[in-house]
Write an enzyme that holds these catalytic residues in place. Structure first.
Site, short mmCIF file in Angstrom:
data_model
loop_
_atom_site.label_atom_id
_atom_site.label_comp_id
_atom_site.label_asym_id
_atom_site.label_seq_id
_atom_site.Cartn_x
_atom_site.Cartn_y
_atom_site.Cartn_z
CD GLU A 227 -2.86 -0.86 2.33
OE1 GLU A 227 -2.60 -0.22 3.36
OE2 GLU A 227 -3.94 -1.69 2.46
CD GLU A 324 -4.27 -5.97 1.82
OE1 GLU A 324 -4.81 -5.30 2.89
OE2 GLU A 324 -3.00 -6.20 1.93
#
Length: 490
Positions: A227, A324
């Site tokens: 991320e 995710e």
């Protein structure tokens, strides 16, 4: 394997790559190609390698303590010794792997892929740690042998026709300030530290590509960051992505290089298009509706109803994956929600997994597979599958109706009658028949669905031009191939 292998890169590692889509390509439709290019229905193998205490607390609670893997393993080494710490890690790897229910994943969940987060400190069993924050733990990972366990995992996945997305989840200095990077870095330092970027691009990524991604046929791709923080300009991030894509593609140009969207998907789809990198990269976006204050201020029904609009990925510009997501909503949301919580959870999961395959050509990966204690509830893949809260991959191969194909071709020809003096309708026909054949080839392997639509179409297009020449009527080919995907790729 020669699938698209003929494309050659002609740039230095510190330049922005710019691939010419008209360069020679040859598509070899084999099992490796399908693993790398299908739409995935998958799950994350969270906290197998990159340790998170809320998922598996072995090292944290028993000996190490701390909030990150760096802290816990460092503390464990100080209290015990290098070998005993390595033994603790090996016990964790082995117990985690032993607990994976491959029959469930293959037969009940019907997944195609697993996403495996790793840290740079795991690569080659700690073989690249000189000058990096985990350097003092090199002996631990050398003895714990995580790289060997990763290869074992890949082998077993392959035996079950399941691919593996290698996710370099933890970067030196961190791509964000979260503990899941292996160490908390606030602010994150990776992108602004040349020594770290050099190490990853010049040594770590090439090793992963040569040692795992190219030898194992069931590798779906290599994710070069987890991320990334939001950055309006993102110049440092772009520089890393450019170098990393170049580093990997110079070795294996058919491998999907997965980048993070930094919470702004269009920024990166535009960047890929500008630099002609759509054939090489997939953009990872994470969909969580339990963290932002905005989502906490909504009831469950509102969040669910807004999903079709809020998960609006520019799929025509680039290939995406939802790396995710979960079925978790914040307690503030539940306080505002009336009705049966279980019904809302089911509606949430079903809505997400209905939307994702329509906008994310590389598919989705639920967070996460298993926990040391309990099943993880709405974070747990097993209970969410068992309760039918996710739309899983169909087992039914839908035969392609050739009469419908012929009808579409005739409709195209009829539509353009009288609208011009010259057309090349044979390009439309060539394209839709090629799309149908491609879809059928994917379907024949365990009912896979053709994915990476943008990349695949660009490469098929380049191959076609090489075989039959370019033309002002290539728009007919474009329409034909897209029509084939729209009509039959289900």
């Amino acid at each position: 394997m020669t699938f698209f292998r003929a494309i050659k890169n002609k740039f230095e590692h510190n330049q922005t790559p710019n691939f010419d889509s008209t360069e020679e390509v040859t598509i070899n439709m084999d099992k490796r190609a399908i693993y790398r290019n299908r739409t995935n229905y998958g799950v994350n193998i969270g906290s197998l390698f990159v340790l998170e205490s809320w998922i598996y607390d072995d090292i944290f609670n028993e000996v190490g303590g701390g909030n990150t893997e760096l802290d816990a393993v460092s503390n464990c080494q100080a209290k015990l010794n290098t070998q005993e710490t390595a033994n603790k890690l090996r016990q964790h790897y082995e117990s985690y792997l032993d607990k994976i229910d491959w029959n469930f994943l293959r037969d009940r969940a019907n997944i195609t892929s697993i996403r495996v987060p790793i840290g740079y400190w795991h690569v080659n069993n700690g073989g690249f740690l000189q000058g990096l924050p985990f350097e003092h733990l090199a002996g631990v990972y050398q003895n714990a042998r995580p790289w060997d366990y990763l290869k074992q995992l890949i082998n077993v996945a392959g035996q079950n026709n399941i691919s593996v997305l290698i996710d370099l989840h933890g970067l030196p200095g961190g791509a964000n300030d979260q503990a899941h990077s292996g160490a908390i870095n606030n602010p994150p330092k990776f992108f602004k530290t040349p020594a770290y970027v050099n190490k990853v691009c010049d040594e770590i990524l090439p090793f992963i590509t040569r040692d795992i991604c190219s030898p194992f046929e069931n590798i779906a791709g290599l994710q070069i960051v987890n991320e990334t923080y939001f950055d309006n300009n993102a110049n440092d991030i772009k520089a890393y992505y450019s170098r990393a894509i170049s580093s990997i593609s110079n070795i294996d140009n058919t491998l999907a290089v997965v980048i993070s969207d930094g919470w702004w998907s269009e920024q990166w789809s535009n960047w890929l298009a500008e630099n002609k990198l759509e054939s090489n990269a997939v953009i990872d976006t994470h969909v969580y509706r339990c963290f932002s204050n905005e989502d906490k201020g909504k009831d469950a029904g509102t969040i669910i109803n807004q999903l079709p609009g809020s998960v609006n990925l520019p799929k025509d510009k680039a290939d995406f994956t939802v790396g995710e997501f979960s079925c978790v909503l914040d307690e503030e949301t539940w306080k505002r929600t009336q009705g049966d919580r279980n019904v809302h959870i089911s509606n949430f999961g079903v809505m997400q997994t209905t939307i994702f395959p329509k906008v994310a050509s590389f598919g989705w990966y639920f967070w996460t597979l298993q926990f040391k204690y309990g099943d993880g509830g709405e974070w747990g893949f097993v209970p969410m599958v068992s309760k039918n809260n996710l739309i899983l991959r169909s087992r039914n191969v839908v035969p392609i109706d050739q009469n419908r194909v012929n009808q579409i071709i005739n409709d195209h020809i009829e539509y353009w009658k009288g609208k011009g003096n010259k057309f090349e309708h044979w390009r439309f026909e060539d394209a839709i028949r090629q799309a149908v054949n491609d879809i059928a080839s994917f379907n024949q392997f365990n009912n896979s669905r053709l994915g990476r639509w943008r990349s695949w179409t660009l490469r098929r297009r380049a191959e076609y031009i090489k075989a039959k020449g370019d033309s002002e009527f290539m728009w007919e080919w474009d329409q034909g191939y897209q029509k084939g995907l729209d009509e039959f790729n289900h």
